[in-house]
Design a protein around this motif. Structure first.
Motif, mmCIF file in Angstrom:
data_model
loop_
_atom_site.group_PDB
_atom_site.id
_atom_site.type_symbol
_atom_site.label_atom_id
_atom_site.label_comp_id
_atom_site.label_asym_id
_atom_site.label_seq_id
_atom_site.Cartn_x
_atom_site.Cartn_y
_atom_site.Cartn_z
ATOM 1 N N VAL A 111 0.826 -1.210 0.000
ATOM 2 C CA VAL A 111 0.000 0.000 0.000
ATOM 3 C C VAL A 111 0.857 1.255 0.000
ATOM 4 C CG1 VAL A 111 -1.628 1.327 1.402
ATOM 5 C CG2 VAL A 111 -2.002 -1.102 1.035
ATOM 6 N N ILE A 112 1.920 1.275 0.790
ATOM 7 C CA ILE A 112 2.797 2.445 0.813
ATOM 8 C C ILE A 112 3.494 2.630 -0.528
ATOM 9 C CG2 ILE A 112 4.931 3.350 1.831
ATOM 10 C CD1 ILE A 112 3.991 2.258 4.505
ATOM 11 N N THR A 113 3.904 1.533 -1.168
ATOM 12 C CA THR A 113 4.554 1.622 -2.473
ATOM 13 C C THR A 113 3.600 2.152 -3.530
ATOM 14 O OG1 THR A 113 5.982 -0.229 -1.891
ATOM 15 C CG2 THR A 113 5.802 0.301 -4.231
ATOM 16 N N ILE A 114 2.378 1.647 -3.575
ATOM 17 C CA ILE A 114 1.394 2.119 -4.551
ATOM 18 C C ILE A 114 1.068 3.589 -4.307
ATOM 19 C CG2 ILE A 114 -0.996 1.840 -5.340
ATOM 20 C CD1 ILE A 114 0.981 -0.295 -6.348
ATOM 21 N N ALA A 137 2.990 5.837 -2.939
ATOM 22 C CA ALA A 137 4.151 6.640 -3.344
ATOM 23 C C ALA A 137 4.224 6.767 -4.862
ATOM 24 C CB ALA A 137 5.433 6.027 -2.803
ATOM 25 N N LEU A 138 3.960 5.678 -5.576
ATOM 26 C CA LEU A 138 3.994 5.739 -7.053
ATOM 27 C C LEU A 138 2.902 6.662 -7.599
ATOM 28 C CD1 LEU A 138 4.727 2.017 -7.966
ATOM 29 C CD2 LEU A 138 6.226 3.978 -8.261
ATOM 30 N N ILE A 139 1.720 6.580 -7.028
ATOM 31 C CA ILE A 139 0.636 7.440 -7.494
ATOM 32 C C ILE A 139 0.930 8.890 -7.200
ATOM 33 C CG2 ILE A 139 -1.783 8.057 -7.076
ATOM 34 C CD1 ILE A 139 -2.334 5.041 -6.762
ATOM 35 N N SER A 140 1.431 9.189 -6.006
ATOM 36 C CA SER A 140 1.739 10.584 -5.695
ATOM 37 C C SER A 140 2.920 11.098 -6.511
ATOM 38 C CB SER A 140 2.015 10.755 -4.209
ATOM 39 O OG SER A 140 3.198 10.096 -3.851
ATOM 40 N N TRP A 141 3.860 10.224 -6.893
ATOM 41 C CA TRP A 141 4.985 10.626 -7.725
ATOM 42 C C TRP A 141 4.501 10.968 -9.147
ATOM 43 C CZ3 TRP A 141 7.555 7.774 -11.783
ATOM 44 C CH2 TRP A 141 8.728 8.395 -12.220
ATOM 45 N N THR A 142 3.554 10.190 -9.664
ATOM 46 C CA THR A 142 3.055 10.474 -11.008
ATOM 47 C C THR A 142 2.179 11.734 -11.038
ATOM 48 O OG1 THR A 142 1.173 8.992 -10.696
ATOM 49 C CG2 THR A 142 3.132 8.075 -11.738
ATOM 50 N N VAL A 143 1.515 12.032 -9.943
ATOM 51 C CA VAL A 143 0.653 13.201 -9.903
ATOM 52 C C VAL A 143 1.474 14.480 -9.837
ATOM 53 C CG1 VAL A 143 -1.050 14.425 -8.486
ATOM 54 C CG2 VAL A 143 -1.312 12.000 -8.926
ATOM 55 N N THR A 144 2.571 14.454 -9.078
ATOM 56 C CA THR A 144 3.339 15.689 -8.913
ATOM 57 C C THR A 144 4.365 15.874 -9.966
ATOM 58 O OG1 THR A 144 4.865 14.589 -7.402
ATOM 59 C CG2 THR A 144 3.043 15.819 -6.448
#
Length: 64
Positions: free
Chosen positions: A52-55, A57-64
């Motif tokens: 869950v933490i990895t997903i 982090a990946l989603i927030s990285w793609t958004v920003t």
């Protein structure tokens, strides 16, 4: 080149010790401790929290 390696080292130390998600926010620890009487359950909960933490982090990285 040396400054680049020093920057990478400082980022790694900062991520591991200072900005550590689990140490900074006490998230995911309570369910982990509650299920950790059996090793199989503890491993499953640890994998679930890591996933869950990895997903997130990946989603927030793609958004920003």
């Amino acid at each position: 080149m040396l400054t680049y390696l020093i920057d990478i080292f400082l980022i790694a130390v900062s991520a591991a010790l200072i900005n550590n998600f689990v140490l900074h926010y006490f998230v995911g620890i309570c369910p982990f401790i509650g299920v950790s009487r059996k090793v199989e359950m503890a491993v499953g909960m640890g994998c679930a929290v890591t996933f869950v933490i990895t997903i997130a982090a990946l989603i927030s990285w793609t958004v920003t």
